[in-house]
Motif scaffolding. Sequence first.
Motif, mmCIF file in Angstrom:
data_model
loop_
_atom_site.group_PDB
_atom_site.id
_atom_site.type_symbol
_atom_site.label_atom_id
_atom_site.label_comp_id
_atom_site.label_asym_id
_atom_site.label_seq_id
_atom_site.Cartn_x
_atom_site.Cartn_y
_atom_site.Cartn_z
ATOM 1 N N MET A 1 36.071 47.641 47.687
ATOM 2 C CA MET A 1 35.889 46.697 48.788
ATOM 3 C C MET A 1 34.853 47.201 49.787
ATOM 4 O O MET A 1 33.967 46.460 50.211
ATOM 5 N N VAL A 2 34.953 48.476 50.157
ATOM 6 C CA VAL A 2 33.999 49.033 51.119
ATOM 7 C C VAL A 2 32.599 49.090 50.502
ATOM 8 O O VAL A 2 31.601 48.741 51.153
ATOM 9 N N GLY A 3 32.515 49.525 49.241
ATOM 10 C CA GLY A 3 31.221 49.559 48.573
ATOM 11 C C GLY A 3 30.624 48.177 48.434
ATOM 12 O O GLY A 3 29.419 47.976 48.636
ATOM 13 N N GLY A 4 31.445 47.188 48.089
ATOM 14 C CA GLY A 4 30.964 45.817 47.954
ATOM 15 C C GLY A 4 30.482 45.249 49.276
ATOM 16 O O GLY A 4 29.468 44.539 49.327
ATOM 17 N N ALA A 5 31.204 45.569 50.358
ATOM 18 C CA ALA A 5 30.780 45.107 51.680
ATOM 19 C C ALA A 5 29.433 45.732 52.050
ATOM 20 O O ALA A 5 28.571 45.076 52.646
ATOM 21 N N GLY A 6 29.239 46.999 51.685
ATOM 22 C CA GLY A 6 27.962 47.654 51.940
ATOM 23 C C GLY A 6 26.826 46.998 51.185
ATOM 24 O O GLY A 6 25.715 46.824 51.725
ATOM 25 N N ILE A 7 27.070 46.624 49.945
ATOM 26 C CA ILE A 7 26.048 45.939 49.155
ATOM 27 C C ILE A 7 25.686 44.595 49.784
ATOM 28 O O ILE A 7 24.507 44.230 49.877
ATOM 29 N N LEU A 8 26.699 43.859 50.241
ATOM 30 C CA LEU A 8 26.445 42.582 50.911
ATOM 31 C C LEU A 8 25.566 42.770 52.143
ATOM 32 O O LEU A 8 24.626 42.003 52.377
ATOM 33 N N SER A 9 25.868 43.794 52.933
ATOM 34 C CA SER A 9 25.102 44.063 54.144
ATOM 35 C C SER A 9 23.637 44.353 53.814
ATOM 36 O O SER A 9 22.715 43.841 54.468
ATOM 37 N N ILE A 10 23.409 45.153 52.791
ATOM 38 C CA ILE A 10 22.042 45.510 52.408
ATOM 39 C C ILE A 10 21.288 44.296 51.867
ATOM 40 O O ILE A 10 20.098 44.101 52.168
ATOM 41 N N VAL A 11 21.947 43.457 51.094
ATOM 42 C CA VAL A 11 21.299 42.242 50.585
ATOM 43 C C VAL A 11 20.899 41.326 51.745
ATOM 44 O O VAL A 11 19.775 40.798 51.789
ATOM 45 N N LEU A 12 21.795 41.146 52.705
ATOM 46 C CA LEU A 12 21.500 40.255 53.829
ATOM 47 C C LEU A 12 20.354 40.786 54.686
ATOM 48 O O LEU A 12 19.507 40.015 55.156
ATOM 49 N N TRP A 13 20.301 42.108 54.878
ATOM 50 C CA TRP A 13 19.185 42.683 55.639
ATOM 51 C C TRP A 13 17.857 42.472 54.904
ATOM 52 O O TRP A 13 16.821 42.219 55.524
ATOM 53 N N THR A 14 17.879 42.560 53.587
ATOM 54 C CA THR A 14 16.658 42.341 52.817
ATOM 55 C C THR A 14 16.174 40.899 52.966
ATOM 56 O O THR A 14 14.975 40.648 53.160
ATOM 57 N N LEU A 15 17.090 39.956 52.895
ATOM 58 C CA LEU A 15 16.720 38.547 53.047
ATOM 59 C C LEU A 15 16.217 38.265 54.461
ATOM 60 O O LEU A 15 15.249 37.518 54.643
ATOM 61 N N LEU A 16 16.883 38.871 55.453
ATOM 62 C CA LEU A 16 16.417 38.706 56.831
ATOM 63 C C LEU A 16 14.997 39.251 56.975
ATOM 64 O O LEU A 16 14.142 38.635 57.612
ATOM 65 N N GLY A 17 14.751 40.418 56.370
ATOM 66 C CA GLY A 17 13.418 41.007 56.430
ATOM 67 C C GLY A 17 12.366 40.124 55.782
ATOM 68 O O GLY A 17 11.244 39.989 56.300
ATOM 69 N N LEU A 18 12.693 39.513 54.662
ATOM 70 C CA LEU A 18 11.756 38.593 54.006
ATOM 71 C C LEU A 18 11.391 37.432 54.921
ATOM 72 O O LEU A 18 10.219 37.075 55.065
ATOM 73 N N GLY A 19 12.412 36.832 55.517
ATOM 74 C CA GLY A 19 12.154 35.719 56.415
ATOM 75 C C GLY A 19 11.329 36.130 57.617
ATOM 76 O O GLY A 19 10.394 35.430 58.017
#
Length: 283
Positions: free
Chosen positions: A146-164
């Motif tokens: 759960m903690v690892g999965g939440a970390g992956i979600l956070s990193i994916v969202l930051w990448t998408l934010l950076g793209l935008g």
Amino acid sequence: MNGLIKAEFRKIFTTHLWWALLIPVVVLSFLAGWGGTEFGQMSIIRQMTGGQDLPTGLLTMSLSTNYVTVFAALLGALAMTGEYRHKTATTTFLTANPRGAVLGAKLIAYTNIALIYGIANTLFASLGGLLGAGSDGFGEFAQWLMVGGAGILSIVLWTLLGLGFGAMVTSSVVAVLVLLGYVLVFESLVSSAMSSSAMSWLGDYLPGAASNGIVSNLSVPMFVSDVAGAREPMVSETAYRLLHSVFGGSYGFPWWGSLLVFAGYAAVFVAGGWLTSSKRDIT
């Protein structure tokens, strides 16, 4: 669309950006996992709990995630601004119709790269935690997932934010300076200023705090529950706040609330990037 996605992957793997930014992710994740369980506040907490085995790896996994998300944001931003810096945006936008399909292809391709970053963060933070805390330092396997999965979600969202964000500003220098300035300096100043005012509750809704809370607001209650057991309701708010001050997040704010808040920020920046890209003169 498939052709555009394949083209994006070719761009990614024929440049050094993706693995150059992955190196500090791996190093920081390992150091946070090892150093966080071996040094700092952990020795104090062990003394307070009688030296028992503690699931400190759950906490340091959140710490490592909060350290490395800035590299995910830079990955996304530089991927987009690089198109303008190297003048490849002109050819790309002229051959792809509509323009929004280009950003869509980038979102798909870089989501996959962000997954690599997220998995690397989880694995290397766990490896560091194993060296510092041993196999008993991660609680139950479901908690680690759960903690690892939440970390992956956070990193994916930051990448998408950076793209935008990169699509909106187009300048690599501006993108780097603004992202680093905000993450490392500006939000801390704003949060500190609000903490002593009637608007302190807004601190949980700032981008950095929301991002940190995705993992930390999940791992800290898990840690307290494992350590205190049946005595968890008796754990003081001060103890929670101490842990949050070190490992991120905030007392009483649910992790899924932080996820929704930060996903909203990411959606706004992606939408802004799509709108500006579709209207910008690229000749």
